[in-house]
Design an enzyme around this catalytic site. Sequence first.
Site, short mmCIF file in Angstrom:
data_model
loop_
_atom_site.label_atom_id
_atom_site.label_comp_id
_atom_site.label_asym_id
_atom_site.label_seq_id
_atom_site.Cartn_x
_atom_site.Cartn_y
_atom_site.Cartn_z
N SER A 1 -8.11 -1.90 -1.20
CA SER A 1 -9.34 -0.65 -0.66
C SER A 1 -10.27 -0.67 -1.77
O SER A 1 -11.54 -0.21 -1.56
CB SER A 1 -8.11 0.56 -1.41
OG SER A 1 -7.16 0.26 0.15
N ARG B 1 0.82 -1.13 -0.12
CA ARG B 1 -0.29 0.36 -0.07
C ARG B 1 0.62 1.27 -0.17
O ARG B 1 0.86 1.79 0.85
CB ARG B 1 -0.80 0.45 1.66
CG ARG B 1 -2.41 -1.35 0.95
CD ARG B 1 -2.91 -1.30 1.91
NE ARG B 1 -4.22 -1.36 2.17
CZ ARG B 1 -5.35 -1.96 2.55
NH1 ARG B 1 -5.62 -1.92 3.75
NH2 ARG B 1 -6.52 -2.42 2.34
N GLN C 1 -1.37 2.60 -5.84
CA GLN C 1 -3.15 2.85 -4.89
C GLN C 1 -3.62 2.45 -6.29
O GLN C 1 -5.11 2.04 -5.99
CB GLN C 1 -3.19 4.61 -5.09
CG GLN C 1 -2.66 4.95 -3.76
CD GLN C 1 -3.01 6.55 -3.06
OE1 GLN C 1 -2.88 6.77 -4.16
NE2 GLN C 1 -2.21 7.10 -1.94
N ASP D 1 -5.00 -1.78 -5.64
CA ASP D 1 -5.31 -2.05 -4.76
C ASP D 1 -6.57 -2.16 -4.38
O ASP D 1 -7.44 -1.33 -4.18
CB ASP D 1 -4.67 -0.60 -3.49
CG ASP D 1 -4.84 -0.80 -2.25
OD1 ASP D 1 -5.38 -1.67 -2.49
OD2 ASP D 1 -4.40 -0.57 -1.83
N TYR E 1 -3.10 -2.52 8.25
CA TYR E 1 -3.86 -3.06 9.36
C TYR E 1 -3.46 -2.81 10.54
O TYR E 1 -3.19 -1.73 11.35
CB TYR E 1 -3.28 -3.98 8.95
CG TYR E 1 -3.53 -5.00 7.38
CD1 TYR E 1 -4.68 -5.94 7.35
CD2 TYR E 1 -2.44 -4.78 6.39
CE1 TYR E 1 -5.34 -6.63 5.75
CE2 TYR E 1 -2.65 -5.41 5.40
CZ TYR E 1 -3.91 -6.58 5.50
OH TYR E 1 -4.24 -6.97 3.86
#
Length: 352
Positions: free
Chosen positions: A124, A113, A118, A121, A219
């Site tokens: 997400s 990440r 991005q 991802d 996380y």
Amino acid sequence: MKLGILRTPARTILPISQKVIKKLSDLGAEVVIEKPESSVNWEESLIQNSAPYVSREEILKTADILLSVGYSELESVNARYWISEFQPFNQPDITGKLDAMGITGLSLDMIPRISRAQSMDVLSSMASIAGYKAVLQAADLLPRYFPMMITAAGSIRPARVLVIGAGVAGLQAIATARRLGGVVEAFDTRSAVKEEVESLGGKFVEVEGATDRSDSGGYAVEQSEDYKKRQQEKLAERASGADVIITTAQLRGKPAPKIITEEVISNMPPGAVIVDLAASTGGNTIYTENNKLVAIEGISIIGDSYLADSMPQTASELYANNAFNFMELIVKEKEIQLDLDDEIISNAKING
């Protein structure tokens, strides 16, 4: 270069779209899609006859690359590469299975990440949908309004919502609950997210002394026993007025932390709802069961880590975009070339 799109049992998401098929063609990929068991209206709108449907057997025999949203057992395959979410932390034997098939696994859930990644991802993208749907599911089960209502028959107070974990899913849950008129509080071990929570109209609930690692990839991280005790006391206090709790906390490679205890649940008002988005790794409540709705002392607990599947068209569009952006990184001159000096590629490659 033939790219075969495989369906994953029990998942509704298809990792392809008409727009992405056109982009993949420009990369030199011929796309074929595993034929569905029956016609699906949203899928027809998504694909619009831009790639042919073929049998699973034909894909396994002829495709050079496989793309799916999850792992499923396969017989012998022609492909050299398989792009998917393999969840190697939760499936430690997955690398051996891929090696036995003679195929290299590129796991989208292992992409770091970082800013450059991005657009790839998938975690997400799917978490954003899950946070949104979690609030809608809670609102559907809650036996009261979300917004404050002033009527001739009397005034109704707004629902109180507690979101645990202010990552992508949590922030979307906060935003959605506020749009519905709820009063929102949010808890996270990372004090850095306080500004984001407040910008969405939520109140940040802070317990001092948390282990706060910036390298955790979004996380949660394991906390001390002393911190856990103070956390439980604070959560029990805030839960006493919560009509809805959305939990999102996960520990990478470990079972989800048990944040919602029997004491917390006993403090919630009758009819309250908990939506646990960490259900697939054990859940954040002591009563969570994955893919089930359970009722404890008048409290409804929904365990669902794949809520994005309940919005398959949007989820498929986003997933397809993420997968294409990754493929654009690894496809050079119409074939896959893995530059293992690139941290995105080296993290995604889990075997071979």
